[in-house]
Design a protein around this motif. Structure first.
Motif, PDB file in Angstrom:
ATOM      1  N   UNK A   1       0.831  -1.210   0.000  1.00 25.61           N
ATOM      2  CA  UNK A   1       0.000   0.000   0.000  1.00 25.61           C
ATOM      3  C   UNK A   1       0.868   1.264   0.000  1.00 25.61           C
ATOM      4  N   UNK A   2       0.501   2.214  -0.846  1.00 26.15           N
ATOM      5  CA  UNK A   2       1.139   3.540  -0.872  1.00 26.15           C
ATOM      6  C   UNK A   2       0.123   4.555  -0.353  1.00 26.15           C
ATOM      7  N   UNK A   3       0.580   5.430   0.517  1.00 27.26           N
ATOM      8  CA  UNK A   3      -0.286   6.448   1.107  1.00 27.26           C
ATOM      9  C   UNK A   3      -0.154   7.746   0.314  1.00 27.26           C
ATOM     10  N   UNK A   4      -1.306   8.307  -0.102  1.00 19.57           N
ATOM     11  CA  UNK A   4      -1.318   9.593  -0.806  1.00 19.57           C
ATOM     12  C   UNK A   4      -2.140  10.596  -0.016  1.00 19.57           C
ATOM     13  N   UNK A   5      -1.770  11.872  -0.132  1.00 27.18           N
ATOM     14  CA  UNK A   5      -2.575  12.960   0.413  1.00 27.18           C
ATOM     15  C   UNK A   5      -3.402  13.553  -0.718  1.00 27.18           C
ATOM     16  N   UNK A   6      -4.536  14.157  -0.377  1.00 32.82           N
ATOM     17  CA  UNK A   6      -5.401  14.738  -1.400  1.00 32.82           C
ATOM     18  C   UNK A   6      -4.615  15.766  -2.218  1.00 32.82           C
ATOM     19  N   UNK A   7      -4.697  15.627  -3.527  1.00 32.90           N
ATOM     20  CA  UNK A   7      -3.969  16.516  -4.432  1.00 32.90           C
ATOM     21  C   UNK A   7      -2.671  15.925  -4.949  1.00 32.90           C
ATOM     22  N   UNK A   8      -2.212  14.846  -4.348  1.00 34.38           N
ATOM     23  CA  UNK A   8      -0.954  14.239  -4.786  1.00 34.38           C
ATOM     24  C   UNK A   8      -1.171  13.257  -5.932  1.00 34.38           C
TER      25      UNK A   8
ATOM     26  N   UNK B   1     -15.220   6.563   1.104  1.00 37.20           N
ATOM     27  CA  UNK B   1     -14.908   7.072   2.434  1.00 37.20           C
ATOM     28  C   UNK B   1     -13.683   7.965   2.412  1.00 37.20           C
ATOM     29  N   UNK B   2     -12.774   7.724   3.347  1.00 38.30           N
ATOM     30  CA  UNK B   2     -11.554   8.508   3.428  1.00 38.30           C
ATOM     31  C   UNK B   2     -10.332   7.681   3.026  1.00 38.30           C
ATOM     32  N   UNK B   3     -10.557   6.650   2.226  1.00 40.12           N
ATOM     33  CA  UNK B   3      -9.448   5.790   1.800  1.00 40.12           C
ATOM     34  C   UNK B   3      -8.389   6.611   1.076  1.00 40.12           C
ATOM     35  N   UNK B   4      -7.147   6.412   1.462  1.00 41.14           N
ATOM     36  CA  UNK B   4      -6.058   7.213   0.886  1.00 41.14           C
ATOM     37  C   UNK B   4      -4.877   6.348   0.462  1.00 41.14           C
ATOM     38  N   UNK B   5      -5.059   5.022   0.458  1.00 41.93           N
ATOM     39  CA  UNK B   5      -3.968   4.152   0.040  1.00 41.93           C
ATOM     40  C   UNK B   5      -4.288   3.537  -1.318  1.00 41.93           C
ATOM     41  N   UNK B   6      -3.247   3.312  -2.091  1.00 39.04           N
ATOM     42  CA  UNK B   6      -3.384   2.648  -3.380  1.00 39.04           C
ATOM     43  C   UNK B   6      -2.364   1.503  -3.422  1.00 39.04           C
ATOM     44  N   UNK B   7      -2.819   0.354  -3.896  1.00 36.03           N
ATOM     45  CA  UNK B   7      -1.985  -0.846  -3.953  1.00 36.03           C
ATOM     46  C   UNK B   7      -2.012  -1.388  -5.377  1.00 36.03           C
ATOM     47  N   UNK B   8      -0.880  -1.852  -5.838  1.00 33.90           N
ATOM     48  CA  UNK B   8      -0.772  -2.364  -7.206  1.00 33.90           C
ATOM     49  C   UNK B   8      -0.548  -3.872  -7.146  1.00 33.90           C
ATOM     50  N   UNK B   9      -1.512  -4.615  -7.678  1.00 44.31           N
ATOM     51  CA  UNK B   9      -1.497  -6.080  -7.627  1.00 44.31           C
ATOM     52  C   UNK B   9      -1.258  -6.603  -9.048  1.00 44.31           C
TER      53      UNK B   9
ATOM     54  N   UNK C   1      -5.698  -0.780  -7.084  1.00 47.07           N
ATOM     55  CA  UNK C   1      -6.671  -1.062  -6.025  1.00 47.07           C
ATOM     56  C   UNK C   1      -6.605   0.022  -4.957  1.00 47.07           C
ATOM     57  N   UNK C   2      -7.771   0.472  -4.490  1.00 50.57           N
ATOM     58  CA  UNK C   2      -7.831   1.577  -3.533  1.00 50.57           C
ATOM     59  C   UNK C   2      -8.317   1.101  -2.178  1.00 50.57           C
ATOM     60  N   UNK C   3      -7.774   1.725  -1.117  1.00 47.68           N
ATOM     61  CA  UNK C   3      -8.257   1.501   0.232  1.00 47.68           C
ATOM     62  C   UNK C   3      -7.780   0.212   0.861  1.00 47.68           C
ATOM     63  N   UNK C   4      -8.105   0.031   2.150  1.00 47.20           N
ATOM     64  CA  UNK C   4      -7.652  -1.175   2.880  1.00 47.20           C
ATOM     65  C   UNK C   4      -8.268  -2.457   2.336  1.00 47.20           C
ATOM     66  N   UNK C   5      -9.446  -2.361   1.693  1.00 47.82           N
ATOM     67  CA  UNK C   5     -10.085  -3.546   1.117  1.00 47.82           C
ATOM     68  C   UNK C   5      -9.588  -3.838  -0.296  1.00 47.82           C
ATOM     69  N   UNK C   6      -8.678  -3.008  -0.771  1.00 48.71           N
ATOM     70  CA  UNK C   6      -8.104  -3.155  -2.105  1.00 48.71           C
ATOM     71  C   UNK C   6      -9.204  -3.270  -3.163  1.00 48.71           C
ATOM     72  N   UNK C   7     -10.099  -2.283  -3.159  1.00 51.84           N
ATOM     73  CA  UNK C   7     -11.172  -2.216  -4.153  1.00 51.84           C
ATOM     74  C   UNK C   7     -10.576  -1.958  -5.533  1.00 51.84           C
ATOM     75  N   UNK C   8     -10.906  -2.822  -6.486  1.00 51.99           N
ATOM     76  CA  UNK C   8     -10.335  -2.691  -7.829  1.00 51.99           C
ATOM     77  C   UNK C   8     -10.902  -1.468  -8.540  1.00 51.99           C
ATOM     78  N   UNK C   9     -10.014  -0.586  -8.989  1.00 51.71           N
ATOM     79  CA  UNK C   9     -10.415   0.559  -9.797  1.00 51.71           C
ATOM     80  C   UNK C   9     -10.324   0.222 -11.283  1.00 51.71           C
TER      81      UNK C   9
END
Length: 269
Positions: A16-23, A81-89, A126-134
């Motif tokens: 997981x990579x953490x991003x701030x809004x605008x990044x 929600x406030x999910x701010x992590x992105x993971x690449x699977x 994938x976004x958030x802790x549940x790794x929702x596929x975008x």
């Protein structure tokens, strides 16, 4: 100094990579460029595949505020929600992949050989802790080919851009390719000419070793006396040369128990 240059580092699968809004996080791997942007209410994903000029080796990522040119395709996704992590699977191809040996290879009757092949993977964003596929991004432009005895009997496959090798060390290792050992057993008395074969990519799981390389279990193809069909099965374990590995993605399709029997022209057609 450019802050993005300062923060450039190697990309990593399944972290997981953490991003701030605008990044925006920018990835360079192979011939693909990917930008993932977090905003207050949405995720944005931009990607482009560039014409190959060289054979890139690494995968780098950087986080900053720079966006690509507006001509780069854009996909938008509602932020959950406030999910701010992105993971690449990583993900294997969703079709079989046709592999060619470096040169056509003859397997004499009663012998076997192992060929090492590298297939391009897809990147699941994938976004958030549940790794929702975008979305999914192919890490090379997939080329299609037909495998079968005629235009009515067969299946549509991807065509690999890399060659199978008899020596593992001769196979280029890339972060966007998975290595698969394929063992072909010729139980007939006649020789078998291997010009190309269809690898059942969707049946393979993906595993990552301590060097960041992707591996799949081995595949065994057996041609018996009946030249009309070949049996195929996926090994349960990985090649010892892969070293300690952890699974990072399951197979896209569940393999049937036992051996899969396929028409010979769908394997070597």
């Amino acid at each position: 100094m450019d802050t993005e240059t300062e923060s450039r580092r190697d990309g990593v699968w399944a972290q997981p990579y953490e991003l701030a809004s605008g990044q925006t996080q920018h990835h360079k791997l192979g011939h693909v460029r990917l930008w993932v942007t977090l905003l207050d209410q949405e995720w944005q994903v931009r990607s482009e595949t560039r014409a190959p000029e060289t054979d890139p080796v690494g995968w780098t990522e950087s986080i900053g505020h720079q966006l690509p040119h507006t001509s780069v395709s854009l996909q938008r996704f509602i932020r959950e929600g406030k999910s701010s992590t992105v993971t690449f699977i990583p993900a294997v191809a969703n079709r079989p992949t046709v592999i060619r040996p470096y040169h056509p290879l003859t397997i004499p009757g009663g012998t076997r050989c192992t060929i090492y092949v590298g297939t391009v993977v897809w990147m699941k964003v994938c976004a958030g802790p549940n790794q929702t596929l975008l979305t999914e991004v192919p890490l090379a432009v997939p080329s299609l080919t037909w495998v079968g005895r005629n235009t009515m009997e067969g299946e549509l496959c991807y065509s690999s851009s890399s060659f199978g090798r008899l020596v593992l060390d001769a196979l280029p290792k890339r972060a966007w390719r998975a290595t698969t050992p394929v063992t072909i057993i010729n139980r007939r008395t006649e020789p078998l000419l291997l010009e190309r074969f269809s690898l059942p990519t969707p049946l393979l799981s993906l595993h990552q070793n301590e060097r960041g390389q992707l591996w799949t279990p081995g595949v065994v193809v057996e041609v018996a006396t009946d030249m009309n069909s070949a049996s195929l099965h996926v090994d349960e374990s990985l090649l010892v040369a892969a070293g300690p590995c952890k699974q990072v993605a399951p197979a896209r399709e569940k393999a049937a128990r036992g051996r899969l029997v396929r028409a010979i022209d769908r394997v070597f057609g």
